[in-house]
Scaffold this motif. Structure first.
Motif, PDB file in Angstrom:
ATOM      1  N   PRO A 272       8.904  -6.253   1.338  1.00 54.49           N
ATOM      2  CA  PRO A 272       8.268  -7.392   0.663  1.00 54.49           C
ATOM      3  C   PRO A 272       7.001  -7.876   1.371  1.00 54.49           C
ATOM      4  O   PRO A 272       6.003  -8.197   0.712  1.00 54.49           O
ATOM      5  CB  PRO A 272       9.346  -8.472   0.689  1.00 54.49           C
ATOM      6  N   ILE A 273       7.015  -7.897   2.698  1.00 54.26           N
ATOM      7  CA  ILE A 273       5.831  -8.331   3.448  1.00 54.26           C
ATOM      8  C   ILE A 273       4.715  -7.292   3.325  1.00 54.26           C
ATOM      9  O   ILE A 273       3.550  -7.640   3.118  1.00 54.26           O
ATOM     10  CB  ILE A 273       6.178  -8.571   4.938  1.00 54.26           C
ATOM     11  N   LYS A 274       5.059  -6.020   3.425  1.00 53.40           N
ATOM     12  CA  LYS A 274       4.056  -4.956   3.307  1.00 53.40           C
ATOM     13  C   LYS A 274       3.353  -5.034   1.956  1.00 53.40           C
ATOM     14  O   LYS A 274       2.123  -4.975   1.875  1.00 53.40           O
ATOM     15  CB  LYS A 274       4.705  -3.585   3.485  1.00 53.40           C
ATOM     16  N   GLU A 275       4.133  -5.181   0.890  1.00 58.16           N
ATOM     17  CA  GLU A 275       3.524  -5.230  -0.442  1.00 58.16           C
ATOM     18  C   GLU A 275       2.671  -6.480  -0.629  1.00 58.16           C
ATOM     19  O   GLU A 275       1.651  -6.440  -1.314  1.00 58.16           O
ATOM     20  CB  GLU A 275       4.601  -5.097  -1.517  1.00 58.16           C
ATOM     21  N   TYR A 276       3.065  -7.576  -0.002  1.00 61.58           N
ATOM     22  CA  TYR A 276       2.237  -8.784  -0.054  1.00 61.58           C
ATOM     23  C   TYR A 276       0.923  -8.535   0.696  1.00 61.58           C
ATOM     24  O   TYR A 276      -0.161  -8.847   0.189  1.00 61.58           O
ATOM     25  CB  TYR A 276       2.983  -9.982   0.541  1.00 61.58           C
ATOM     26  N   ILE A 277       1.006  -7.974   1.893  1.00 62.71           N
ATOM     27  CA  ILE A 277      -0.195  -7.679   2.682  1.00 62.71           C
ATOM     28  C   ILE A 277      -1.120  -6.738   1.910  1.00 62.71           C
ATOM     29  O   ILE A 277      -2.341  -6.931   1.885  1.00 62.71           O
ATOM     30  CB  ILE A 277       0.182  -7.066   4.049  1.00 62.71           C
ATOM     31  N   ASP A 278      -0.545  -5.734   1.263  1.00 63.24           N
ATOM     32  CA  ASP A 278      -1.345  -4.728   0.551  1.00 63.24           C
ATOM     33  C   ASP A 278      -2.183  -5.328  -0.578  1.00 63.24           C
ATOM     34  O   ASP A 278      -3.204  -4.744  -0.954  1.00 63.24           O
ATOM     35  CB  ASP A 278      -0.450  -3.619  -0.003  1.00 63.24           C
ATOM     36  N   GLN A 279      -1.793  -6.489  -1.101  1.00 64.85           N
ATOM     37  CA  GLN A 279      -2.588  -7.087  -2.176  1.00 64.85           C
ATOM     38  C   GLN A 279      -3.614  -8.096  -1.660  1.00 64.85           C
ATOM     39  O   GLN A 279      -4.410  -8.619  -2.434  1.00 64.85           O
ATOM     40  CB  GLN A 279      -1.680  -7.701  -3.253  1.00 64.85           C
ATOM     41  N   LEU A 280      -3.610  -8.372  -0.344  1.00 68.72           N
ATOM     42  CA  LEU A 280      -4.606  -9.284   0.226  1.00 68.72           C
ATOM     43  C   LEU A 280      -5.954  -8.570   0.298  1.00 68.72           C
ATOM     44  O   LEU A 280      -6.042  -7.446   0.777  1.00 68.72           O
ATOM     45  CB  LEU A 280      -4.190  -9.732   1.632  1.00 68.72           C
ATOM     46  N   THR A 281      -7.001  -9.231  -0.168  1.00 67.06           N
ATOM     47  CA  THR A 281      -8.321  -8.599  -0.175  1.00 67.06           C
ATOM     48  C   THR A 281      -9.255  -9.164   0.888  1.00 67.06           C
ATOM     49  O   THR A 281     -10.207  -8.492   1.285  1.00 67.06           O
ATOM     50  CB  THR A 281      -8.984  -8.751  -1.555  1.00 67.06           C
ATOM     51  N   ASN A 282      -9.012 -10.363   1.357  1.00 69.65           N
ATOM     52  CA  ASN A 282      -9.883 -10.995   2.350  1.00 69.65           C
ATOM     53  C   ASN A 282      -9.423 -10.633   3.763  1.00 69.65           C
ATOM     54  O   ASN A 282      -8.484 -11.212   4.292  1.00 69.65           O
ATOM     55  CB  ASN A 282      -9.876 -12.517   2.158  1.00 69.65           C
ATOM     56  N   LYS A 283     -10.097  -9.674   4.359  1.00 67.57           N
ATOM     57  CA  LYS A 283      -9.722  -9.189   5.702  1.00 67.57           C
ATOM     58  C   LYS A 283     -10.123 -10.184   6.802  1.00 67.57           C
ATOM     59  O   LYS A 283      -9.795  -9.979   7.966  1.00 67.57           O
ATOM     60  CB  LYS A 283     -10.376  -7.840   5.999  1.00 67.57           C
ATOM     61  N   ASP A 284     -10.846 -11.249   6.434  1.00 64.80           N
ATOM     62  CA  ASP A 284     -11.271 -12.247   7.412  1.00 64.80           C
ATOM     63  C   ASP A 284     -10.284 -13.405   7.560  1.00 64.80           C
ATOM     64  O   ASP A 284     -10.538 -14.338   8.321  1.00 64.80           O
ATOM     65  CB  ASP A 284     -12.646 -12.811   7.034  1.00 64.80           C
ATOM     66  N   LEU A 285      -9.176 -13.360   6.837  1.00 68.31           N
ATOM     67  CA  LEU A 285      -8.176 -14.415   6.953  1.00 68.31           C
ATOM     68  C   LEU A 285      -7.703 -14.545   8.393  1.00 68.31           C
ATOM     69  O   LEU A 285      -7.465 -13.541   9.076  1.00 68.31           O
ATOM     70  CB  LEU A 285      -6.958 -14.109   6.076  1.00 68.31           C
ATOM     71  N   LYS A 286      -7.542 -15.777   8.837  1.00 72.66           N
ATOM     72  CA  LYS A 286      -6.949 -16.030  10.147  1.00 72.66           C
ATOM     73  C   LYS A 286      -5.456 -16.211   9.894  1.00 72.66           C
ATOM     74  O   LYS A 286      -5.032 -17.169   9.248  1.00 72.66           O
ATOM     75  CB  LYS A 286      -7.572 -17.274  10.779  1.00 72.66           C
TER      76      LYS A 286
END
Length: 191
Positions: free
Chosen positions: A25-39
């Motif tokens: 579940p965490i991997k799939e959530y991360i995979d849809q994040l597009t902003n690589k600058d998130l802190k």
């Protein structure tokens, strides 16, 4: 449940919550994040597979926090290039700073039940005005002899709804086999 308690668990390899990789579940959530600058903050990060995955996928502002030194050492051995200043060997409840995203994976279920409202409040304080918290919570009867302690969606809402708007809060459809039917995925926005 202090630093010694958790260090002892790691030294004895008494880490039943540790699946040895980033959870689906965490991997799939991360995979849809597009902003690589998130802190991003991962509290109670343990062996930090989520941080490792994020880091290797271009997220360079990933911070981990854990009270025990052993899992931090494990991350450093696996990912020696992970920035030292982003490794926080600290008590989550004493952290300061602001983050865009907090990723929750097995930390909430490991803290004593009486600290759960404090967790929700501290998470809100650590997030920017547009910050989010997302991750997985266990969904099984509350245990006295934890960790993990378990809990229910209804109980969790009593803590988080005070500080967050609920975007998603549902049973995970992509849990690993041993956790099937026992995990809730959530994504909340700071109020």
């Amino acid at each position: 449940m202090n630093e010694n308690f958790w260090s002892q668990r790691y030294r004895e390899n008494n880490t039943g919550w540790d699946i040895g990789s980033v959870s689906t579940p965490i991997k799939e959530y991360i995979d849809q994040l597009t902003n690589k600058d998130l802190k991003i903050l991962i509290p109670g990060a343990g062996n930090s597979y989520e941080a490792e995955y994020l880091f290797h996928n271009g997220f360079k502002q990933v911070y981990i926090c854990d009270i025990a030194r052993e899992p931090i050492k494990n991350l450093k051995e696996r990912v020696p290039e992970f920035p030292e200043k982003q490794i926080l060997n600290s008590d989550f409840f004493k952290l300061e700073g602001k983050f865009d995203l907090i990723l929750e994976q097995t930390f909430f279920c490991a803290i004593p039940v009486k600290k759960r409202l404090d967790y929700a409040k501290k998470s809100s304080e650590l997030l920017t005005e547009t910050g989010r918290i997302a991750g997985v919570l266990f969904d099984f009867e509350l245990q006295e002899d934890g960790p993990p302690f378990g809990g229910s969606k209804e109980e969790y809402l009593t803590y988080f709804s005070q500080y967050f708007k609920i975007d998603i809060f549902e049973r995970c459809h992509n849990s690993i086999a041993p956790r099937k039917g026992k995990e809730l995925f959530f994504k909340f926005r700071k109020k």
